[in-house]
Design an enzyme around this catalytic site. Structure first.
Site, PDB file in Angstrom:
ATOM      1  N   LYS A   1       0.830  -1.205   0.000  1.00  0.00           N
ATOM      2  CA  LYS A   1       0.000   0.000   0.000  1.00  0.00           C
ATOM      3  C   LYS A   1       0.861   1.250   0.000  1.00  0.00           C
ATOM      4  O   LYS A   1       0.515   2.266  -0.606  1.00  0.00           O
ATOM      5  CB  LYS A   1      -0.932  -0.027   1.211  1.00  0.00           C
ATOM      6  CG  LYS A   1      -2.010   1.027   1.166  1.00  0.00           C
ATOM      7  CD  LYS A   1      -3.116   0.749   2.166  1.00  0.00           C
ATOM      8  CE  LYS A   1      -4.198   1.816   2.080  1.00  0.00           C
ATOM      9  NZ  LYS A   1      -5.310   1.559   3.008  1.00  0.00           N
TER      10      LYS A   1
HETATM   11  C1  F1P Z   1       1.828   5.962  -4.094  1.00  0.00           C
HETATM   12  C2  F1P Z   1       2.009   4.536  -4.581  1.00  0.00           C
HETATM   13  C3  F1P Z   1       0.774   3.965  -5.254  1.00  0.00           C
HETATM   14  C4  F1P Z   1       1.006   2.539  -5.739  1.00  0.00           C
HETATM   15  C5  F1P Z   1       1.579   1.616  -4.675  1.00  0.00           C
HETATM   16  C6  F1P Z   1       2.634   2.279  -3.808  1.00  0.00           C
HETATM   17  O1  F1P Z   1       1.178   6.041  -2.879  1.00  0.00           O
HETATM   18  O2  F1P Z   1       3.076   4.560  -5.510  1.00  0.00           O
HETATM   19  O3  F1P Z   1       0.400   4.748  -6.361  1.00  0.00           O
HETATM   20  O4  F1P Z   1      -0.200   1.984  -6.205  1.00  0.00           O
HETATM   21  O5  F1P Z   1       0.585   1.035  -3.930  1.00  0.00           O
HETATM   22  O6  F1P Z   1       2.344   3.679  -3.505  1.00  0.00           O
HETATM   23  P1  F1P Z   1       0.829   7.412  -2.136  1.00  0.00           P
HETATM   24  O7  F1P Z   1       2.084   8.212  -1.989  1.00  0.00           O
HETATM   25  O8  F1P Z   1      -0.170   8.138  -2.961  1.00  0.00           O
HETATM   26  O9  F1P Z   1       0.273   6.965  -0.810  1.00  0.00           O
END
Ligand code: F1P
Length: 317
Positions: A312
């Site tokens: 995540k």
């Molecule tokens: C950004 C991100 C996501 C991607 C993955 C890891 O997260 O790159 O776009 O799907 O799960 O993190 P954030 O900075 O918007 O929380």
């Protein structure tokens, strides 16, 4: 219905709650939108909208802005930085915000996590609550951060845009299974602010369904990438307001060569209506693109709650 799909179809009440007046971008020689992954794709779209609205803006991936800001903007210390992160905990995005602030820049954080690390290092925070069931794949939160960014730029987002997005989602849902049947290569095309949204559609499909997906500016597609097109290809055309006739010609050529095409705001094997102002077309199409990823994953029997190799948040030591 799986949990990811739930976060896609149930996102609109969260949009409606976010339709509040936002603070505006401060005056600055340049506005730099930074983020990673989905948040970088949103940054690209927002920078294009900001430029078209008369601001000077660029988008830069979080770590690039930390390591070599001068490669992107010579007078980088004068920038206003808008850092986007759903979690507010992505190491590279926080580092970009911190480095910018240390250099004297004003930093706005756009996030769905009010008490996050990004919020702590930003001069001000723009926040919206996202669907509580959202997991690794960014769905409702991506739409919400795009919506908040548009409002920050000064683009009004009203209930009609939410209705248009919901209708585009339903129409795509009805057509998706026939569109993707037997197809394994997906190409997303969009220009200007729609390029970031095309990239995001491709990233969503790739993350959710482990399927080869690419994104290009529409007329770039003929300059090489079209060599991969065959009867396994689905094209997703996000029609812009500048050259829709040329884009329709390209769609015709793709279909003649064997692709099945879904057109948002213009013709295709499936045509989805997007009756909103040009700056809002990407936002209105985004939930439908998220659903396409889910449908391809479902056709392959894949669980979109736990996509391969993904977490995540990417937090680096
Ligand atoms: C950004 C991100 C996501 C991607 C993955 C890891 O997260 O790159 O776009 O799907 O799960 O993190 P954030 O900075 O918007 O929380």
């Amino acid at each position: 219905m799986g949990i990811t799909e739930q976060t896609i179809v149930e996102q609109f009440p969260f949009w409606r709650a976010a339709l509040v007046a936002r603070q505006k971008l401060p005056a600055a020689p340049v506005t730099v939108f930074v983020g990673c992954g989905t948040s970088y794709n949103l940054a690209l779209s927002l920078a294009a909208v900001a430029n078209a609205a008369g601001r000077t803006a660029i988008a830069v991936p979080g770590r690039e802005w930390v390591d070599r800001p001068q490669s992107y903007w010579p007078d980088w210390q004068s920038a206003h930085v808008v850092a986007l992160s759903r979690s507010g905990e992505t190491t590279e995005t926080i580092a970009a915000a911190e480095a910018s602030r240390a250099a004297g820049a004003f930093v706005t954080g756009i996030t769905c996590a009010a008490g996050s690390g990004l919020a702590a290092v930003s001069d001000r925070v723009v926040f919206a609550e996202t669907h509580p069931a959202e997991g690794i794949v960014m769905t409702a939160s991506a739409s919400l951060m795009l919506l908040m960014g548009l409002q920050l730029i000064g683009i009004p987002v009203d209930a009609g845009v939410v209705d248009a997005a919901e209708a585009a989602l339903s129409a795509t849902d009805a057509a998706a299974d026939a569109l993707i049947a037997g197809r394994s290569h997906f190409v997303y095309l969009g220009g200007g602010s729609l390029y970031g949204v095309a990239l995001e559609g491709a990233l969503k499909l790739l993350e959710m369904s482990q399927t080869f997906a690419q994104a290009f500016h529409p007329l770039e597609y003929r300059h090489g990438p079209i060599s991969l097109l065959d009867e396994r290809t689905v094209g997703v055309m996000l029609y812009g307001d500048a050259r829709p006739d040329d884009e329709a010609l390209l769609v015709g050529e793709m279909r003649a060569k064997g692709a099945r095409v879904i057109g948002f705001g213009g013709p295709g094997d499936v045509s989805i209506s997007v009756p909103v102002a040009p700056a809002l077309a990407g936002l209105a199409a985004l939930p439908a693109l998220q659903l396409l990823g889910e449908r391809v994953a479902a056709a392959k029997g894949l669980d979109t709650v736990a996509p391969r190799h993904l977490t995540k948040v990417v937090m680096l030591a």
